[in-house]
Every structure is written in C-alpha cells, then in structure tokens.
Design an enzyme around this catalytic site. Structure first.
Site, PDB file in Angstrom:
ATOM      1  N   SER A 138      -1.064  -4.301  -9.336  1.00 42.95           N
ATOM      2  CA  SER A 138      -0.155  -4.415  -8.845  1.00 42.95           C
ATOM      3  C   SER A 138       0.695  -6.250  -8.881  1.00 42.95           C
ATOM      4  CB  SER A 138       0.333  -4.087  -7.097  1.00 42.95           C
ATOM      5  OG  SER A 138      -0.737  -4.757  -6.769  1.00 42.95           O
ATOM      6  N   HIS A 189       1.353   2.569  -9.101  1.00 40.57           N
ATOM      7  CA  HIS A 189       2.580   1.822  -9.793  1.00 40.57           C
ATOM      8  C   HIS A 189       3.183   2.552 -11.148  1.00 40.57           C
ATOM      9  CE1 HIS A 189       3.736  -1.462  -6.913  1.00 40.57           C
ATOM     10  NE2 HIS A 189       2.589  -2.028  -6.806  1.00 40.57           N
ATOM     11  N   LYS A 229       6.670   4.510  -3.075  1.00 44.11           N
ATOM     12  CA  LYS A 229       7.083   3.211  -4.206  1.00 44.11           C
ATOM     13  C   LYS A 229       8.335   4.351  -5.168  1.00 44.11           C
ATOM     14  CE  LYS A 229       3.192   0.529  -4.023  1.00 44.11           C
ATOM     15  NZ  LYS A 229       1.684   0.327  -4.026  1.00 44.11           N
TER      16      LYS A 229
HETATM   17  C1  LIG Z   1       1.390   0.135  -3.462  1.00 41.31           C
HETATM   18  C2  LIG Z   1      -0.156   0.460  -3.275  1.00 41.31           C
HETATM   19  C3  LIG Z   1      -1.416   1.650  -2.898  1.00 41.31           C
HETATM   20  C4  LIG Z   1      -0.958   2.208  -1.274  1.00 41.31           C
HETATM   21  O1  LIG Z   1      -0.171   3.097  -1.627  1.00 41.31           O
HETATM   22  P1  LIG Z   1       0.934   2.712   0.129  1.00 41.31           P
HETATM   23  O2  LIG Z   1       1.090   4.454  -0.096  1.00 41.31           O
HETATM   24  O3  LIG Z   1       2.034   2.254  -0.109  1.00 41.31           O
HETATM   25  O4  LIG Z   1      -0.221   2.687   0.487  1.00 41.31           O
HETATM   26  C5  LIG Z   1      -2.339   1.765  -3.348  1.00 41.31           C
HETATM   27  N1  LIG Z   1      -2.695   1.205  -4.315  1.00 41.31           N
HETATM   28  C6  LIG Z   1      -2.409   0.023  -5.043  1.00 41.31           C
HETATM   29  C7  LIG Z   1      -2.239  -0.097  -6.314  1.00 41.31           C
HETATM   30  C8  LIG Z   1      -0.952   0.269  -4.818  1.00 41.31           C
HETATM   31  O5  LIG Z   1       0.057  -1.112  -5.750  1.00 41.31           O
END
Ligand SMILES: *Cc1c(COP(=O)(O)O)cnc(C)c1O
Length: 399
Positions: A186, A214, A245
């Site tokens: 990320s 992602h 996301k």
């Molecule tokens: C954003 C993210 C999460 C968490 O997801 P949410 O639904 O926002 O709690 C977990 N793993 C990665 C790699 C992320 O980028």
C-alpha cells in the site's frame, strides 16, 4: 478541569507535543460532500489524489440505489453478531457471490479488512506456530500475528532468498507455518512475487495467505486480484480482500476452502463478537460485485489502468522518482519527512490533495507523497494536477 490536564493524562499531552516537534503530528482533513475526484476538503475544492476509491464506486448510482432500497426493505441494522441472530439471508448471498467471483469454494465477510486479517491470522495460529511475513505487510496482519502469539519471522521486502533462508532455518519445527504477503503493497504500489512465494509455500509445507486489499477491483480479469493476475489460482490457501477500497463501501472478506470458512465461523473473534453489517452495506457490496463482473465493470478497470499509465508516465517524464510502483498507487519519493509534508501542504493550497507519508508509516528517510488516481478522474483533472505538481516540485527543488 478538562480531562487533558488531569495529571494522569500528562503523558498524552507530552506524547502529542513530541509528535508535533518531530513533524509527525497530522490533522484530519474534513471532507464535505461526496468522495470524488474533485472534492471539498477543509472547505477547499481540490483534485483528490488521496482516496482508495479506485473505480469511483463510492458515489455510483447503482450502489446508491441498492443501499437505499435495502434500507427501505430491511431497516438500518442487523441487530446482532452473525453467530447469534445477526446473519441475514443477504449476508450469505454476498459470501457466495464473492466466492464465485474469486473462484474459490467459500467466503466469509468481516466488518472490515482489518478485522478480516487480524481475526483470521489470530484464529488459525497459536503460540507454537510460525508466521513468515514480508516486512512491508499491512498493520492488520502484524496485529493478527501478535494476537496469535505465534513466532513471527520477517523477511526483507519481496526478497525470496531471504524468505527461503527463514524457511530453511525453521524446516525442522513441528509447527503450523503461515507464509503471508500483501498482494499489492500500500505504500509503494509494487506487486508481490506470488509465483515464487507459492513455490516456497509448497516446498516448505506452509499455509499460503495473500492480502489483496489494494488489488481486488484493480488487477486481474475484471479485478479478481493478484492471484488471477499472476496465474496462481489454486495455490493460495487464504485470500483476504476489502470491501472498503475499490468496492466503495466498507468491510473485508476471507476466501478459501469450505473447512477454512467453517472454522472461521466458529473461531474468528470479530465474527463471533462484533455485529454484522447493516443491510445497506451488504446490498451495496452485492451491487458492486455484480457491476465488477459485467462489461461496465470491465470498462471501469480499463479506465483505471489507462489513467494510471498516463499519470505515471507523465510524472516520470517530469523527473519525479516514483519508486517501484506497478499499480495505481504511485509514490513520489522525497526522502526528508519535513520536505514531504511541506510539498503536500503547498500542493493542497494550490488545489491538489496528495497525502504525505513519513515514519512510522514508511521507513525513516523514505518519506514520500502517495498519489492514487481513479477510473473517474478526467484527463483534464490529471493534467491540471501534473502542472501543479511540476510547479511546486521545482520550487522545492524536488525535480
Ligand atoms: C486498507 C488495507 C486493509 C484494511 O482494510 P479496511 O477494510 O480498510 O479495514 C488491510 N490490508 C491492506 C493491505 C490494506 O491496504
């Protein structure tokens, strides 16, 4: 007397002052109106390059309609945890739909991606077990690993030889072993070397787990994720994804075998002890996956990639260092944290919202801006953003 001045809270005040002195203190930017490519943050209209709204689904008319219809029909809450009275038919339907989309046997949905990772890792491993983890894995994986009390060994980012060194050293351990990586990282936007990690998992008898937060909705056919993108179907035991996301709403999920999902129903603590999604969220996600798995979804993913390629190529041409990015997450490497924060502040006042990231989110000395374009950015938005980034970047001596 306000609570912040109570003597037992003096340490909080001091910690905050310390963060401010080190330029690590951040203020929340307040969004008024919708989460879109042109958005109003802190009362200012800006080109938004900071959201994870890859496909623009946060405001998609079909999803909005699904949320409203579900609220009318089923109300605003589920009323209980899944294991007591909070499993609605639509919760089961969404899980089946996601499993079909990901081409696996079964799926369980959690309240967030964070809960999915932390709940899963801590449920399947215990103190005599081993977790082998990429150094840049997401915080929710790290927290799940800590909660499990298993031994955690960290390999250098994407370094297959270093990963194998750990697996060799622990070859004789009589333990369950979990090899775990993000699919797309990320902070750098690079992609895991999944085929090589799957080889190692097979050779050293590890459970293979990938966090595709992602990459779902971004990589692979119609956004099926890194496993699809890199041809690793059937080689990854546990696939995590987020609904927060590209999917545009909130939640997380775990995909895998029937036994894995049944076990998580019985043992994953966020599933057992935290209330399930309201109907609006579940219906939104159902509509999102239906959209993703259609011609319209395909067009959105393609638009995301054409915007990504355009923006990345232009940034490089202007002389910016975009690190190792291979995805819509494109960092602009700065190095010095103070300078990165200044860059971000000046861009914002010129009308471009790009977040700056410093320690501890990224390693010390590797501060950067992080841009994310979406399928719904217009070319003219991106061109204007590039002009401003170039102007401010030159002024600060970054290019
Ligand atoms: C954003 C993210 C999460 C968490 O997801 P949410 O639904 O926002 O709690 C977990 N793993 C990665 C790699 C992320 O980028």
């Amino acid at each position: 007397m306000s609570t912040s001045t109570r003597p037992q809270f003096k340490f909080l005040h001091e910690a905050l002052e310390d963060l401010k002195a080190k330029h690590l203190y951040f203020r929340l930017k307040i969004l008024e109106g919708e989460q879109k490519p042109l958005a109003n943050f802190d009362g200012k209209e800006v080109i938004n390059l900071s959201s994870n709204n890859y496909l623009g689904l946060t405001t998609h008319p079909k999803l909005r309609r699904a949320a409203i219809d579900a609220t009318r029909k089923f109300g605003v809450g589920s009323g209980a945890v899944r294991t007591i009275a909070g499993t609605m038919k639509m919760h089961m339907d969404l899980e089946e739909q996601i499993a079909g989309f990901k081409q696996v046997e079964a799926c369980v949905v959690f309240q967030s991606g964070f809960a999915a990772n932390a709940g899963t890792v801590s449920a399947i491993l215990s103190k005599d077990d081993l977790i082998v983890s990429d150094e840049l894995n997401h915080a929710s994986i790290i927290d799940g690993a800590r909660l499990s009390k298993a031994t955690i060994k960290v390999f250098k980012h994407k370094d297959i030889a270093d990963c194998e060194r750990i697996l060799k050293e622990t070859q004789d351990w009589n333990a369950k072993k979990l090899l775990i990586t993000d699919g797309v990282f990320s902070m750098d936007g690079d992609i895991a070397n999944l085929p090589a990690l799957c080889d190692l998992a097979e050779r050293y008898n590890c459970i293979m787990m990938v966090d595709d937060a992602h990459s779902s909705g971004v990589l692979g056919s119609r956004g099926r994720g890194t496993i699809d993108h890199l041809g690793c179907h059937g080689r990854v035991d546990i696939q995590v994804g987020t609904l927060s996301k590209a999917i545009g709403s909130i939640g997380g999920y775990v995909c895998g075998s029937h036994d894995l999902i049944e076990f998580l129903y019985q043992r994953a603590r966020p599933f057992l002890f935290s209330t399930s999604h309201p109907p609006s969220v579940t219906a939104t996600c159902q509509a999102a996956f239906a959209l993703l798995d259609s011609e319209a979804g395909d067009r959105l993913v393609k638009k995301l990639w054409s915007n990504t390629k355009f923006f990345k190529r232009k940034l490089k041409k202007l002389g910016f260092d975009t690190g190792k990015s291979e995805t819509p997450i494109t960092p602009i490497m700065v190095g010095d944290a103070e300078k990165a924060f200044q860059f971000s502040r000046e861009l914002f006042s010129e009308g471009v919202f790009v977040v700056a990231l410093g320690f501890p989110t990224v390693p010390e000395g590797k501060a950067r801006l992080r841009t994310i374009v979406t399928a719904t950015h217009k070319r003219s938005d991106l061109e204007r953003a590039l002009e401003i980034i170039e102007r401010v970047g030159k002024k600060l001596g970054i290019v």
